[in-house]
Write a protein that holds these residues in place. Structure first.
Motif, short mmCIF file in Angstrom:
data_model
loop_
_atom_site.label_atom_id
_atom_site.label_comp_id
_atom_site.label_asym_id
_atom_site.label_seq_id
_atom_site.Cartn_x
_atom_site.Cartn_y
_atom_site.Cartn_z
N ALA A 137 -5.78 -0.07 17.77
CA ALA A 137 -4.36 0.16 17.49
C ALA A 137 -3.84 -0.78 16.42
O ALA A 137 -2.82 -0.50 15.78
CB ALA A 137 -3.54 -0.01 18.77
N ASP A 138 -4.54 -1.90 16.20
CA ASP A 138 -4.13 -2.85 15.17
C ASP A 138 -4.62 -2.44 13.79
O ASP A 138 -4.27 -3.08 12.79
CB ASP A 138 -4.66 -4.25 15.50
CG ASP A 138 -4.11 -4.77 16.81
OD1 ASP A 138 -2.90 -4.64 17.01
OD2 ASP A 138 -4.89 -5.29 17.62
N VAL A 139 -5.44 -1.40 13.73
CA VAL A 139 -5.93 -0.88 12.44
C VAL A 139 -4.98 0.21 11.99
O VAL A 139 -4.88 1.25 12.63
CB VAL A 139 -7.37 -0.34 12.57
CG1 VAL A 139 -7.85 0.20 11.23
CG2 VAL A 139 -8.30 -1.42 13.09
N GLY A 140 -4.25 -0.02 10.92
CA GLY A 140 -3.30 0.96 10.43
C GLY A 140 -4.00 2.17 9.84
O GLY A 140 -4.93 2.04 9.05
N GLY A 141 -3.54 3.38 10.22
CA GLY A 141 -4.11 4.60 9.64
C GLY A 141 -5.57 4.79 10.03
O GLY A 141 -6.00 4.49 11.14
N MET A 142 -6.36 5.33 9.09
CA MET A 142 -7.81 5.50 9.23
C MET A 142 -8.17 6.24 10.52
O MET A 142 -9.08 5.87 11.25
CB MET A 142 -8.52 4.14 9.17
CG MET A 142 -8.17 3.35 7.91
SD MET A 142 -8.95 1.74 7.82
CE MET A 142 -10.61 2.22 7.33
N GLU A 313 0.51 0.98 4.02
CA GLU A 313 1.80 0.45 4.46
C GLU A 313 1.61 -0.74 5.39
O GLU A 313 2.31 -1.76 5.27
CB GLU A 313 2.62 1.54 5.16
CG GLU A 313 3.20 2.57 4.21
CD GLU A 313 4.29 3.38 4.88
OE1 GLU A 313 4.85 2.91 5.89
OE2 GLU A 313 4.60 4.48 4.40
N ALA A 314 0.68 -0.61 6.33
CA ALA A 314 0.45 -1.69 7.29
C ALA A 314 -0.06 -2.94 6.59
O ALA A 314 0.37 -4.06 6.88
CB ALA A 314 -0.56 -1.23 8.35
N ILE A 315 -0.96 -2.76 5.63
CA ILE A 315 -1.52 -3.91 4.90
C ILE A 315 -0.45 -4.58 4.07
O ILE A 315 -0.32 -5.82 4.06
CB ILE A 315 -2.69 -3.44 4.02
CG1 ILE A 315 -3.85 -2.96 4.89
CG2 ILE A 315 -3.16 -4.57 3.10
CD1 ILE A 315 -4.94 -2.25 4.12
#
Length: 418
Positions: A137-142, A313-315
């Protein structure tokens, strides 16, 4: 405007030299406030709040500088003097933020997509949820990567009855490959977090040794440690260095190291590696010994590509979190950075901060990082993955035996690079 006192002048010089020093800036703001200059104090506190939004002293100083009266109980006498702690009790911070909205601009234009849809805020360079345990869940997207990981590792673990029904073992290996800087290590840590397993990261420096026999011994020790701590994820970074093609290796020591790795992956018996999950990462899977990719070893591969829009966006949000920014439209910025890796995005944020810092140093006035800075830098950044795709294109076209790189072929066709 009254002339600055020598002390205030000295503090201004010090603040200009260290603009991120929040205590120093707040000391200057308090002196300005005591000198009867609340507007100047508000300006300094606003900058401090950009660096430390939750700083209690900065908020208390902002209240004093704005002249907001303290709320007291009906009929209670007005106290002669109030401590900072007493002033904070019962204070309506929302009302105060509304009043200073023109002084402290919003950091983001709108709620970022990655935060709003629950896809997480991890970036491949941080610790995700902040408690040291990284989850998917901490990995944005992908999402495609997550779905493949779910099928390969996580679903069998979460469903032990189905696992026994279908005879699915808890041993296995997965090879992550793709261009550099796209978060392969971060994803491996997320898998360990999902499994609730120990995480053992192994690089070439942890294994290779100049003395004959030591490299093989080190490799054996890595797997023995994982077996003792099962469930455990072993992450073999730069597999092309640890498991290079033996046909191209002239040194006997390197060939013996690859042989030892093959032995450890197979295990002494069928149960030896139960609960030991092997993840490996490489930028050049075509340089990995083919024996490592046979069934029962690293027989599954997963292509990790440059981050998609939600991941970007998350990065970007992660790398801008502690910087003084205003009116940043993450959605627009994510579109402008299509094709950039996680490392490239970190560079965009760093270079934009450098632009604002240099402008502030030259003008003598601190300014925030804005969209103009970020877009200007992003326009000039050449994706670091381009050389990798140039090499991968040849492999996809002429060396895709058995459909080994079908995912790569599909991506190149989608991006019209093939």
């Amino acid at each position: 405007m009254p002339d600055d006192s020598p002390l205030i002048q000295s503090l201004r010089t010090a603040v200009d030299a260290a603009p991120a020093d929040v205590p120093l800036r707040l000391h200057l703001a308090e002196l300005l406030l005591n000198d009867g200059r609340p507007d100047a104090a508000v300006t300094e506190v606003a900058v401090a709040l950009q660096h430390a939004p939750g700083d209690a002293q900065a908020r208390e100083l902002m209240v004093r500088a704005m002249g907001v009266p303290q709320q007291t109980a009906p009929g209670a006498p007005e106290p002669a003097a109030e401590s900072p702690v007493e002033k904070r009790k019962g204070f309506d911070w929302q009302a105060a933020e509304d009043q200073v909205g023109d002084v402290v601009p919003p950091r983001f234009v709108e709620t970022p997509l990655a935060a709003a849809d629950g896809t997480g805020t991890g970036n491949g360079n941080g610790n995700g949820n902040g408690n040291g345990t990284v989850r998917l869940a901490d990995v944005g997207g992908m999402q495609d990567v997550k779905d493949r990981l779910e099928a390969a590792f996580l679903a069998p673990l979460r469903n032990p009855e189905l696992r026994r029904l279908y005879g699915k073992s808890l041993r296995g290996g997965l090879l992550l490959y793709g261009p550099p800087g796209c978060g392969k290590t971060f994803i491996a840590r997320a898998v360990a977090g999902e499994l609730g397993a120990s995480f053992l990261s192994v690089s070439v420096n942890d294994v290779l040794d100049m003395w004959i026999g030591n490299s093989e011994r080190n490799m054996h020790q890595v797997f023995e440690t994982a077996r003792r701590n099962a469930p455990c994820v072993i992450f073999l970074d730069e597999l092309d260095a640890l498991g290079a093609k033996r046909s191209r290796t002239l040194h006997n020591g390197m060939r013996n190291t690859v042989n030892q790795l093959l032995t450890e992956l197979d295990g002494i018996d069928a149960e030896a590696n139960e609960g030991v999950f092997v993840l490996a990462a490489t930028n050049v899977p075509w340089d990995v010994d083919i024996a490592l990719r046979r069934p029962g070893r690293l027989d599954r591969t997963l292509l990790v590509l440059p981050p998609d829009a939600p991941a970007r966006e998350a990065i970007l949000r992660y790398h801008l979190r502690d910087r003084p920014i205003e009116n940043v439209d993450l959605g627009r910025l994510a579109k402008a950075t299509d094709g950039l890796s996680g490392a490239d995005l970190a560079h965009v944020c760093e270079a934009a901060a450098e632009r604002a810092l240099l402008d502030s140093a030259r003008s003598g006035t601190v300014r925030m990082i804005g969209m103009k800075d970020l877009l200007t830098v992003a326009k000039d950044v050449v994706p670091s993955s381009e050389p990798w795709f140039a090499s991968a294109r040849n492999v996809a076209m002429f060396a895709n035996e058995g459909g080994m790189y079908d995912d790569l072929v599909a991506y190149l066709k989608k991006k019209r690079k093939l």
